[in-house]
Design an enzyme around this catalytic site. Structure first.
Site, short mmCIF file in Angstrom:
data_model
loop_
_atom_site.label_atom_id
_atom_site.label_comp_id
_atom_site.label_asym_id
_atom_site.label_seq_id
_atom_site.Cartn_x
_atom_site.Cartn_y
_atom_site.Cartn_z
N GLU A 1 -1.73 -8.64 4.43
CA GLU A 1 -1.61 -8.92 5.88
C GLU A 1 -2.91 -8.72 6.63
O GLU A 1 -3.04 -9.15 7.78
CB GLU A 1 -0.51 -8.04 6.49
CG GLU A 1 -0.88 -6.59 6.77
CD GLU A 1 -1.13 -5.74 5.53
OE1 GLU A 1 -0.78 -6.18 4.42
OE2 GLU A 1 -1.73 -4.66 5.66
N HIS B 1 -3.68 -5.24 0.53
CA HIS B 1 -3.18 -5.54 1.87
C HIS B 1 -3.24 -7.03 2.21
O HIS B 1 -4.16 -7.46 2.90
CB HIS B 1 -4.03 -4.81 2.91
CG HIS B 1 -3.68 -3.38 3.07
ND1 HIS B 1 -2.64 -2.94 3.86
CD2 HIS B 1 -4.23 -2.27 2.53
CE1 HIS B 1 -2.57 -1.63 3.81
NE2 HIS B 1 -3.52 -1.18 3.01
N CYS C 1 0.83 -1.20 0.00
CA CYS C 1 0.00 0.00 0.00
C CYS C 1 0.87 1.26 0.00
O CYS C 1 1.47 1.59 -1.00
CB CYS C 1 -1.00 -0.05 1.15
SG CYS C 1 -2.33 1.17 0.93
#
Ligand SMILES: *[C@@H]1O[C@H](CO)[C@@H](O)[C@H](O)[C@H]1NC(C)=O
Ligand SMILES: *[C@@H]1O[C@H](CO)[C@@H](O)[C@H](O)[C@H]1NC(C)=O
Ligand SMILES: *[C@@H]1O[C@H](CO)[C@@H](O)[C@H](O)[C@H]1NC(C)=O
Length: 318
Positions: free
Chosen positions: A246, A244, A134
């Site tokens: 994660e 993203h 990001c």
């Protein structure tokens, strides 16, 4: 870049038992340590009750740990000399998402120091991977082009399927992903987007520095503008995702764009595992176990910020 050397090394080893060159996969470092860059905590809307002037979301730490790496925090108060020392102690760098200025922040200052060290090291066959997520993706575009070429898109809190560029399944990043997972990534809305700035395909194509440096692997659109969602550098082990990975396993805010499906969690793991496998090609290390012990993230305690926090746990630094 590595392939020729691998072929040579395997050949050399099988013929005469020579040791492998450092960057080759045959000589992996199974104790990789990855640095995660902290950033200033400036925006009270983002984090209303900060407990330190800089932070790292704990999800990035868990993400790398789940794939077999250990983590050290890279704080933003150091000198170039401090970071040069750290560079030769770690096996890769992760630039996390967040909310700081890509040209004036301490995050951008430190990212630039590591980026330049990594370019030099890789040029000298000292393998050093960088991953940007990001804001980290965006930071890499600014470092490579020396400009901010980002444009506003309507891509906050939305989960999207990736549009793969032809051949992207054979990229370094994606080639070891299971076929059914690549299919899920291309068909299901499982990549979390939490950004308002994007690198449009148009600006990428018009900027010769970006175009020569990065290979586009996937794109997305907000309905009006087509933007790049995944890319890897042609000649360097640098990887960038605008989405993203994660978040799916490790963040729990109740918002559109947050996905916890089995395929989203597998996608998360395969990206982390890929990056950690890249870090295993680096032989950098701490000079003493004492220094290593002092630097690891285990010396810090993450703070639980509640289920409505954008990051469920933060590591804070003074
Ligand atoms: C930053 O500040 C902390 C706390 O004062 C210190 O321990 C650390 O060594 C400093 N420098 C770097 C590069 O982290
Ligand atoms: C291209 O980059 C400029 C900044 O240099 C930005 O203002 C503009 O919105 C971008 N255009 C597109 C289509 O991405
Ligand atoms: C799923 O992705 C499509 C783009 O392929 C997008 O238009 C749509 O809004 C997404 N749906 C959700 C629920 O996020």
């Amino acid at each position: 870049m590595c392939r020729q050397v691998v072929v040579f090394a395997v050949f050399a080893a099988s013929i005469c038992g020579l040791p492998f060159p450092a960057l080759c996969s045959a000589d992996l470092n199974y104790k990789p340590i990855i640095g995660i860059l902290a950033q200033e905590n400036l925006d009270l809307e983002f984090d209303p009750h900060p407990q330190g002037s800089s932070y790292i979301p704990a999800s990035y730490v868990k993400y790398l740990e789940s794939a077999g790496a250990r983590v050290i925090p890279i704080r933003i108060n150091g000198t170039e000399e401090d970071y040069t020392k750290i560079f030769y102690q770690i096996n890769g760098l992760l630039l996390p998402g967040g909310n700081v200025d890509l040209q004036k922040s301490q995050y951008s200052r430190v990212a630039k120091i590591f980026y330049e060290l990594a370019i030099k090291a890789n040029d000298a066959l000292d393998y050093f991977p960088i991953w940007g997520t990001c804001q980290g993706f965006q930071q890499l575009t600014v470092l490579t082009s020396n400009k901010n070429l980002l444009t506003l898109t309507n891509s906050m809190a939305v989960a999207l399927p990736l549009t793969f560029v032809p051949g992207a399944q054979n990229s370094r990043l994606f080639k070891s992903f299971p076929k059914d997972l690549l299919l899920s990534l291309s068909e299901e809305n499982i990549t979390s987007n939490f950004h308002i700035w994007s690198l449009s395909v148009q600006n990428y194509t018009r900027n010769s520095k970006l175009k020569r440096f990065y290979k586009v692997l996937t794109t997305n659109t907000d309905g009006k503008k087509e933007f790049i969602s995944t890319m890897e550098a042609y000649r360097y082990p640098f990887y960038a995702v605008q989405w993203h990975p994660e978040k799916s396993p490790f963040e729990w805010i109740n918002k559109p764009g947050m996905i916890h499906s089995i395929s989203s969690i597998r996608a998360s793991f395969y990206t982390a595992s890929f990056f950690v496998s890249e870090a295993m090609k680096s032989q950098h290390h701490f000079l003493t176990p004492e220094e290593e012990e002092k630097a690891l993230i285990y010396n810090f305690i993450p703070v639980f910020k509640g289920l409505n926090s954008i990051f469920i746990q933060y590591y804070y630094f003074d």
